[in-house]
Design an enzyme around this catalytic site. Structure first.
Site, PDB file in Angstrom:
ATOM      1  N   ASP A 227       0.834  -1.201   0.000  1.00 46.71           N
ATOM      2  CA  ASP A 227       0.000   0.000   0.000  1.00 46.71           C
ATOM      3  C   ASP A 227       0.873   1.257   0.000  1.00 46.71           C
ATOM      4  O   ASP A 227       1.747   1.436   0.867  1.00 46.71           O
ATOM      5  CB  ASP A 227      -0.911   0.004   1.233  1.00 46.71           C
ATOM      6  CG  ASP A 227      -1.898   1.144   1.210  1.00 46.71           C
ATOM      7  OD1 ASP A 227      -2.983   0.971   0.649  1.00 46.71           O
ATOM      8  OD2 ASP A 227      -1.568   2.218   1.747  1.00 46.71           O
ATOM      9  N   ILE A 228       0.624   2.138  -0.953  1.00 45.18           N
ATOM     10  CA  ILE A 228       1.450   3.347  -1.109  1.00 45.18           C
ATOM     11  C   ILE A 228       1.313   4.256   0.106  1.00 45.18           C
ATOM     12  O   ILE A 228       2.292   4.878   0.547  1.00 45.18           O
ATOM     13  CB  ILE A 228       1.059   4.096  -2.394  1.00 45.18           C
ATOM     14  CG1 ILE A 228       1.406   3.244  -3.618  1.00 45.18           C
ATOM     15  CG2 ILE A 228       1.765   5.447  -2.480  1.00 45.18           C
ATOM     16  CD1 ILE A 228       0.919   3.811  -4.930  1.00 45.18           C
TER      17      ILE A 228
END
Length: 272
Positions: A227-228
């Protein structure tokens, strides 16, 4: 804290001043709504639940599940007070892991949000729900699997879905309506069993499954390393010049178990 975060989603019907939110609830194929009013404080929470129809006990049970009222936030806070996340947990103390109101909707939202910036992902989800879902007593309900399964790729492309994203949403709905996938039954399955069932569906990868486990089912030990947002939060926390590597994240999270989902939540909170 809770209403503030929920207010980021325009599909949620809430009043920050009155501390109320209207929750859409599906029980036995029927749609109900309940208004939840916060009347207590962070360290002494209390709530009033008002529902016009439906089985009151089942509605209260679902509301408690959605808002995770049985989770011991004090114990979790004390756990993270001994870790590198202590400052973030002090800053956002009392933030619970709120579930999405509809597990099938959660899965669709995960697909819609894939590889999109947050602002457009929220707008596209709102457009989708307001076109194919329905509103009752001020609360918005996601479209049913039957409704989505009957859609065409062209119809979703008119909302600005990519062709692939449209295909994935329709495929998930058809897995429910034609393939025997029981979304509600997944809450009683182990995480590996859920992973094995969902990974077979086109468009669903590890990131989507982890987010579904987290926000659809409320599992407490999930950490979506791809997840960024989590990567950016860790970069900020540890003052890194670049995003952390998988090896670094594996080291960071050792002391955060068995509450990795709360580590994820508070890391997201730290950059929102």
């Amino acid at each position: 804290m809770v209403l503030d975060r929920l207010s980021m989603d325009p599909l949620n019907t809430l009043n920050l001043e009155k501390r109320t939110i209207t929750v859409p609830i599906k029980l036995g194929g029927e749609a109900y709504t309940a208004t939840v009013t916060a009347t207590g404080k962070t360290d002494e929470p209390s709530f009033i639940i008002e529902a016009k129809n439906g089985d009151k006990e089942l509605i209260i049970k679902r509301i408690a599940e959605v808002f995770q009222w049985e989770v011991p936030l004090k114990d979790i806070h004390e756990h993270f007070g001994k870790t590198d996340l202590n400052i973030i947990f002090d800053e956002h103390v009392g933030t619970p892991l709120i579930l999405d109101f509809d597990p099938f909707g959660c899965l669709l939202k995960c697909i819609i949000h894939q590889q999109l910036n947050m602002a457009f992902a929220i707008k596209l989800t709102e457009r989708f729900v307001k076109t194919y879902g329905f509103e009752k007593n001020g609360a918005w309900f996601y479209p049913s699997p039957e409704t989505v399964a009957a859609l065409s790729v062209e119809e979703l492309r008119e909302l600005q879905f990519s062709g692939r994203k449209a295909e994935y949403c329709i495929d998930i709905a058809r897995a429910v309506t034609e393939g025997g996938l029981d979304i509600d039954a997944l809450k009683h399955e182990g995480e590996q069993v859920i992973f094995d069932k969902l990974i077979k569906i086109r468009g669903i990868g590890a990131w989507t499954i982890q987010n579904f486990l987290l926000f659809g089912l409320g599992r407490q030990n999930l950490f979506p390393m791809a997840d960024i947002g989590i990567q950016n939060a860790l970069k900020k926390l540890y003052q890194l010049e670049r995003k952390p590597t998988n090896e670094e994240m594996e080291r960071y999270k050792i002391g955060w178990e068995p509450y990795l989902s709360y580590a994820s939540l508070y890391l997201w909170r730290s950059i929102e």
